[in-house]
Design an enzyme around this catalytic site. Structure first.
Site, PDB file in Angstrom:
ATOM      1  N   ASN A  13       0.872  -1.176   0.000  1.00  0.00           N
ATOM      2  CA  ASN A  13       0.000   0.000   0.000  1.00  0.00           C
ATOM      3  C   ASN A  13       0.908   1.224   0.000  1.00  0.00           C
ATOM      4  OD1 ASN A  13      -2.080   1.880   0.349  1.00  0.00           O
ATOM      5  ND2 ASN A  13      -2.083   1.629   2.567  1.00  0.00           N
ATOM      6  N   LYS A  15       0.277   4.349  -0.350  1.00  0.00           N
ATOM      7  CA  LYS A  15      -0.254   5.592   0.232  1.00  0.00           C
ATOM      8  C   LYS A  15       0.031   6.759  -0.738  1.00  0.00           C
ATOM      9  CE  LYS A  15       0.258   3.477   4.723  1.00  0.00           C
ATOM     10  NZ  LYS A  15       0.476   3.632   6.178  1.00  0.00           N
ATOM     11  N   HIS A  98      -9.072   1.673   4.884  1.00  0.00           N
ATOM     12  CA  HIS A  98      -7.803   1.792   5.607  1.00  0.00           C
ATOM     13  C   HIS A  98      -7.968   2.764   6.776  1.00  0.00           C
ATOM     14  CE1 HIS A  98      -3.605   2.825   6.451  1.00  0.00           C
ATOM     15  NE2 HIS A  98      -3.292   1.680   5.871  1.00  0.00           N
ATOM     16  N   GLU A 100      -6.276   5.141   7.786  1.00  0.00           N
ATOM     17  CA  GLU A 100      -6.045   6.548   7.429  1.00  0.00           C
ATOM     18  C   GLU A 100      -7.264   7.146   6.740  1.00  0.00           C
ATOM     19  OE1 GLU A 100      -1.292   5.682   7.093  1.00  0.00           O
ATOM     20  OE2 GLU A 100      -2.460   5.913   5.256  1.00  0.00           O
ATOM     21  N   GLU A 170      -5.365  -4.431  10.756  1.00  0.00           N
ATOM     22  CA  GLU A 170      -4.328  -3.415  10.936  1.00  0.00           C
ATOM     23  C   GLU A 170      -4.611  -2.652  12.221  1.00  0.00           C
ATOM     24  OE1 GLU A 170      -4.444  -0.360   7.945  1.00  0.00           O
ATOM     25  OE2 GLU A 170      -6.483   0.082   8.558  1.00  0.00           O
ATOM     26  N   GLY A 176       2.237   2.967  10.772  1.00  0.00           N
ATOM     27  CA  GLY A 176       3.154   4.081  10.571  1.00  0.00           C
ATOM     28  C   GLY A 176       3.829   4.569  11.835  1.00  0.00           C
ATOM     29  N   SER A 216       2.769  -2.413  10.233  1.00  0.00           N
ATOM     30  CA  SER A 216       4.233  -2.291  10.250  1.00  0.00           C
ATOM     31  C   SER A 216       4.945  -3.626  10.075  1.00  0.00           C
ATOM     32  CB  SER A 216       4.701  -1.598  11.538  1.00  0.00           C
ATOM     33  OG  SER A 216       4.190  -0.277  11.608  1.00  0.00           O
TER      34      SER A 216
END
Length: 255
Positions: A13, A15, A98, A100, A170, A176, A216
């Protein structure tokens, strides 16, 4: 992993990273490194990079995905992209929900479900993300939340469509941040997801669904993570921007 029952998938991914030129260069660097993979290899890239990615990946085992999709076929939705647009561009996979997107762009369990249905009904493979915050984990809500998010995302998804579903666990606290769940925590979270699928569709069908870990995962911890029975690969962030690191993770999932 249980490769005899379900497919192992390593999906990058990207991003908001890489220009089209950088995309071409990185994929060309990756192709020989992952050519012998015994798992599905996917790169989910920004919309602007999709044509370059599809072209660069031609003739290789790398599949290209997008990072989001809208649930309407067309209309006044500035900045959004439809399933037809993605399919015509050569996309096979799409990341949905996701953390985010949920944190910064107002994604909800309801819109995750709508986007998932749109993707699956169009024949795309959906990588649906679920996960808890650190506060929710500390309050003991991990199992409840993961099962709720999973079932919400799969509302009205037909049993035969599960073959195109990947759930990525996740933990938000490990996205991150450089903090990774332990292999046991990852396996436990993925196990909760699989239990939710079993509660909705039956245990036999649940055993066929790929459940990734997406917090991660990197070149150093991939072996330990994918060795767990419920970890069927990973949704890879930063490590997917480095060809060598990404190839190490792919090799771990190919064992």
């Amino acid at each position: 992993m249980k490769k005899e029952l379900r497919k192992a998938v390593i999906a990058g991914n990207w991003k908001m990273n890489n220009t089209p030129a950088q995309t071409t260069a990185l994929i060309n660097e990756m192709k020989p490194l992952v050519a012998d993979a015994d798992c599905e290899v996917v790169l989910c890239v920004p919309y602007i990079d999709i044509p370059a990615a599809v072209e660069a990946a031609k003739g290789s085992n790398i599949k290209i995905g997008a990072e989001n999709v809208h649930f309407k076929a067309s209309g006044a939705y500035t900045g959004e992209v439809s399933t037809d647009m993605l399919k015509e561009a050569g996309v096979e996979y799409v990341v949905i929900g996701h953390s985010e997107r949920r944190t910064y762009f107002g994604e909800t369990d309801q819109t995750v479900n709508l986007r998932s249905l749109a993707a699956l009904n169009a024949g795309l493979k959906a990588i649906i993300c679920v996960g808890e915050t650190l506060e929710q984990r500390e309050l003991g809500y991990t199992e409840t939340l993961l099962k709720f998010q999973t079932k919400m995302a799969l509302t009205n998804v037909k049993p035969e469509q599960l073959k195109n579903v990947i759930i990525a666990y996740e933990p938000v606290w490990a996205i991150g941040t450089g903090v990774t769940a332990t292999a046991d925590q990852a396996d436990e979270g993925n196990g909760f997801v699989r239990e939710a699928i079993a509660e909705a569709y039956g245990a036999e069908l649940a055993e066929t669904v790929t459940v990734q870990y997406g917090g991660s995962m990197n070149a150093k911890n991939a072996d330990e993570l994918v060795a767990k029975v419920n970890v069927d690969g990973g949704l890879i962030g930063g490590a997917s921007l480095k060809a060598q690191d990404f190839s190490v993770i792919v090799k771990a999932a190919s064992k």
